[in-house]
Design a protein around this motif. Structure first.
Motif, PDB file in Angstrom:
ATOM      1  N   GLU A 426       0.827  -1.198   0.000  1.00  0.00           N
ATOM      2  CA  GLU A 426       0.000   0.000   0.000  1.00  0.00           C
ATOM      3  C   GLU A 426       0.871   1.261   0.000  1.00  0.00           C
ATOM      4  O   GLU A 426       0.631   2.199  -0.753  1.00  0.00           O
ATOM      5  CB  GLU A 426      -0.873  -0.031   1.255  1.00  0.00           C
ATOM      6  CG  GLU A 426      -2.088   0.856   1.178  1.00  0.00           C
ATOM      7  CD  GLU A 426      -2.839   0.821   2.516  1.00  0.00           C
ATOM      8  OE1 GLU A 426      -2.747  -0.199   3.232  1.00  0.00           O
ATOM      9  OE2 GLU A 426      -3.470   1.831   2.840  1.00  0.00           O
ATOM     10  N   ALA A 427       1.905   1.239   0.860  1.00  0.00           N
ATOM     11  CA  ALA A 427       2.785   2.408   0.964  1.00  0.00           C
ATOM     12  C   ALA A 427       3.499   2.653  -0.361  1.00  0.00           C
ATOM     13  O   ALA A 427       3.615   3.790  -0.831  1.00  0.00           O
ATOM     14  CB  ALA A 427       3.794   2.207   2.077  1.00  0.00           C
ATOM     15  N   ALA A 428       3.945   1.565  -1.017  1.00  0.00           N
ATOM     16  CA  ALA A 428       4.660   1.696  -2.287  1.00  0.00           C
ATOM     17  C   ALA A 428       3.741   2.341  -3.321  1.00  0.00           C
ATOM     18  O   ALA A 428       4.164   3.205  -4.093  1.00  0.00           O
ATOM     19  CB  ALA A 428       5.141   0.328  -2.766  1.00  0.00           C
ATOM     20  N   LYS A 429       2.464   1.919  -3.319  1.00  0.00           N
ATOM     21  CA  LYS A 429       1.510   2.458  -4.287  1.00  0.00           C
ATOM     22  C   LYS A 429       1.339   3.967  -4.073  1.00  0.00           C
ATOM     23  O   LYS A 429       1.378   4.761  -5.009  1.00  0.00           O
ATOM     24  CB  LYS A 429       0.172   1.737  -4.112  1.00  0.00           C
ATOM     25  CG  LYS A 429      -0.600   1.661  -5.433  1.00  0.00           C
ATOM     26  CD  LYS A 429      -2.010   1.181  -5.235  1.00  0.00           C
ATOM     27  CE  LYS A 429      -2.170  -0.329  -5.352  1.00  0.00           C
ATOM     28  NZ  LYS A 429      -3.481  -0.761  -4.858  1.00  0.00           N
ATOM     29  N   ILE A 433       6.328   4.128  -6.083  1.00  0.00           N
ATOM     30  CA  ILE A 433       7.576   3.404  -6.358  1.00  0.00           C
ATOM     31  C   ILE A 433       7.310   1.911  -6.197  1.00  0.00           C
ATOM     32  O   ILE A 433       6.258   1.522  -5.674  1.00  0.00           O
ATOM     33  CB  ILE A 433       8.730   3.830  -5.406  1.00  0.00           C
ATOM     34  CG1 ILE A 433       8.281   3.696  -3.943  1.00  0.00           C
ATOM     35  CG2 ILE A 433       9.186   5.261  -5.687  1.00  0.00           C
ATOM     36  CD1 ILE A 433       9.369   4.039  -2.938  1.00  0.00           C
ATOM     37  N   SER A 434       8.256   1.084  -6.651  1.00  0.00           N
ATOM     38  CA  SER A 434       8.030  -0.355  -6.544  1.00  0.00           C
ATOM     39  C   SER A 434       8.265  -0.813  -5.103  1.00  0.00           C
ATOM     40  O   SER A 434       8.918  -0.121  -4.312  1.00  0.00           O
ATOM     41  CB  SER A 434       8.976  -1.108  -7.479  1.00  0.00           C
ATOM     42  OG  SER A 434      10.299  -1.015  -6.957  1.00  0.00           O
ATOM     43  N   ARG A 435       7.706  -1.967  -4.790  1.00  0.00           N
ATOM     44  CA  ARG A 435       7.926  -2.558  -3.461  1.00  0.00           C
ATOM     45  C   ARG A 435       9.417  -2.694  -3.177  1.00  0.00           C
ATOM     46  O   ARG A 435       9.873  -2.418  -2.079  1.00  0.00           O
ATOM     47  CB  ARG A 435       7.336  -3.975  -3.414  1.00  0.00           C
ATOM     48  CG  ARG A 435       5.863  -4.058  -3.187  1.00  0.00           C
ATOM     49  CD  ARG A 435       5.472  -5.531  -3.222  1.00  0.00           C
ATOM     50  NE  ARG A 435       6.049  -6.258  -2.074  1.00  0.00           N
ATOM     51  CZ  ARG A 435       5.382  -6.499  -0.966  1.00  0.00           C
ATOM     52  NH1 ARG A 435       4.148  -6.101  -0.843  1.00  0.00           N
ATOM     53  NH2 ARG A 435       5.960  -7.137   0.024  1.00  0.00           N
ATOM     54  N   LYS A 436      10.120  -3.155  -4.232  1.00  0.00           N
ATOM     55  CA  LYS A 436      11.542  -3.424  -4.054  1.00  0.00           C
ATOM     56  C   LYS A 436      12.285  -2.128  -3.686  1.00  0.00           C
ATOM     57  O   LYS A 436      13.084  -2.108  -2.745  1.00  0.00           O
ATOM     58  CB  LYS A 436      12.097  -4.023  -5.354  1.00  0.00           C
ATOM     59  CG  LYS A 436      13.533  -4.470  -5.261  1.00  0.00           C
ATOM     60  CD  LYS A 436      13.884  -5.402  -6.424  1.00  0.00           C
ATOM     61  CE  LYS A 436      15.384  -5.458  -6.593  1.00  0.00           C
ATOM     62  NZ  LYS A 436      15.930  -4.425  -7.518  1.00  0.00           N
TER      63      LYS A 436
END
Ligand code: ATP
Ligand code: MG
Length: 448
Positions: A426-429, A433-436
């Motif tokens: 959720e935070a990445a969205k 940015i990507s999860r990675k």
């Protein structure tokens, strides 16, 4: 000790008689109970210690013991039995018995055990009284903050205080409350009645620091005219606070590590190992991981300290706590300087909430102190605060202040993680940015 009241629980008149005679002669008050029921009735009425028979006509010793511990958890109970087995003894201790005696017993042994048990419970009461008096000053309540980051940090400190953890590492920028946290850990632990000693590793040259910590024997070096006990010895049973541990020289780091692993050390110039029981709370404003990478801090010591790490968040990462801290210090300095400041104006509060606070709570505290002392009005206004604080004013850009992109990025990531309760996807969205990438950045910035 002479006025302690003992309760003797046994169905055999002869046993009660012999214990009663013996302990009355020693100056104790002795009350008796022939059954479990009458024992439980008496326990509530201020009994200092119970001598309890394992077999009673109306119940077994273990269930009576359990009830006593519910009614009066601090009263030591000594179990007596003629049918002694190891299992019974183990069970009894598990249920909180102080000791387990075999019948027939030697009265001197009983007397000694009773005395020891009373001494232990007296000490425990003293520690508790001391803890509650100190915890007003050094309690967790004195650590102000209700932001999620502070609540988490405080919860961790409480857990550590109550745990047997022997090594703790406090990190955080200057003024974030590392000293405060170290004292809170000590004065709210079982160690509270024992010494809290504090040394700043950067304040002394290596050899002096070593002899402060470990002590020395007479003649160990030129100036060592007398034997001297080190802080680890004087603090036995208590807590040693090693401030600015990042500044310790490599040689001493190795000696400290050895001590942390083995709990023993030698005085300088000494041959024998000395064993002590201390909790070491270390603190640093440095990023030790980076110091390790730069070869300035021993990796093995870092990992040893890292077992119980507590990160105290910078004030700008928990701006929500600012109003609370402002009120706290306004109150405090009103009292101290006999002023009647009622609070800060909305403009001034906005300023205080925007400023970067590189000196963290200490800097905020000093700013409030100065403002309370010099202000002529009942409400603190922007002009009551230093230029540095006021310089950040000016609308939208103010929040950004004079900061690097990295700092801003770190803050945004931390805030987003907090807002999403650490749901990475959720935070990445939200951040786009990507999860990675998020995971990498989280690691790089040392975020949870
Ligand atoms: N959360 C807090 N609540 C209330 N007071 C705080 C808090 N944090 C820090 N303080 C106060 O701020 C001042 C500085 O705190 P402290 O000395 O504990 O910081 P520190 O982290 O040890 O800083 P340094 O690295 O400079 O030694 C103290 O007066 C302390 O009481
Ligand atoms: Mg400090």
């Amino acid at each position: 000790m002479a006025t302690a009241t003992l309760l003797v629980v046994d169905d055999e008149e002869l046993v009660r008689w012999s214990l009663r005679e013996r302990f009355r002669r020693e100056g104790y008050t002795v009350v008796e109970a022939p059954t479990a029921a009458s024992a439980l009735e008496q326990v509530a009425g201020g009994i200092d210690l119970v001598l309890l028979d394992y077999r009673l006509p109306d119940g077994d010793g273990l269930s009576v013991l359990r009830r006593i511990k519910e009614l009066s958890p601090d009263t030591p109970v000594i179990l007596m039995t003629a049918f002694s087995t190891v299992e019974n003894a183990v069970e009894a201790m598990k249920h909180g018995a102080y000791h387990y005696l075999n019948k027939p017993f030697n009265l001197d042994d009983v007397a000694m055990t009773v005395e020891k048990a009373l001494e232990t419970s007296r000490l425990r009461r003293e520690v508790r009284a001391y803890r509650s008096s100190q915890s007003r000053e050094f309690g967790f309540d004195a650590i102000i903050g209700s932001s999620p980051a502070m609540i988490a940090a405080k919860a961790l400190l409480v857990r550590i205080a109550n745990s047997p953890a022997s090594t703790v590492l406090l990190t955080g920028e200057t003024g974030t409350g590392k000293d405060l946290a170290a004292k809170a850990i000590h004065f709210n632990s079982d160690r509270a009645a024992r010494p809290f000693v504090n040394i700043t590793c950067s304040a002394l040259p290596e050899q002096l620091l070593e002899s402060e910590l470990f002590g020395h024997e007479r003649g160990a070096f030129t100036d060592a005219r007398q034997q001297k006990r080190g802080l680890f010895e004087t603090a036995d049973g208590g807590t040693v606070f090693l401030d600015e541990i990042g500044e310790m020289t490599p040689g001493l780091q190795a000696k400290l590590l050895r001590f942390l692993e083995e709990k023993t050390f030698k005085r300088i110039g000494g041959l024998s190992d000395i064993r002590v029981d201390v909790r070491v709370v270390a603190a640093t404003h440095r990023n030790l991981e980076e110091e390790v990478k730069a070869g300035k801090f021993r990796e093995d010591l870092f990992y040893r300290l890292q077992v119980m790490p507590v990160m105290l968040p910078a004030l700008r990462e928990r701006r929500g706590d600012i109003p609370m801290l402002v009120n706290y210090y306004v109150d405090r300095y009103n009292g101290e300087f006999r002023k009647r400041v009622r609070g800060v104006s909305p403009d001034a509060l906005a300023l205080l909430e925007q400023y970067r606070w590189p000196g963290n709570v200490r800097e905020l505290r000093n700013a409030i102190e100065r403002a309370v002392v010099f202000s002529r009005s009942e409400i603190l206004n922007p002009e009551d605060f230093p230029d540095t604080v006021r310089a950040t004013a000016g609308g939208a850009a103010a929040g950004a202040g004079m900061r690097s992109m990295q700092e801003i990025e770190k803050e945004v990531i931390a805030a987003t993680l907090e807002a999403t309760r650490y749901a990475i996807g959720e935070a990445a969205k939200i951040l786009g940015i990507s999860r990675k990438t998020l995971l990498e950045k989280r690691k790089r910035y040392g975020l949870r």
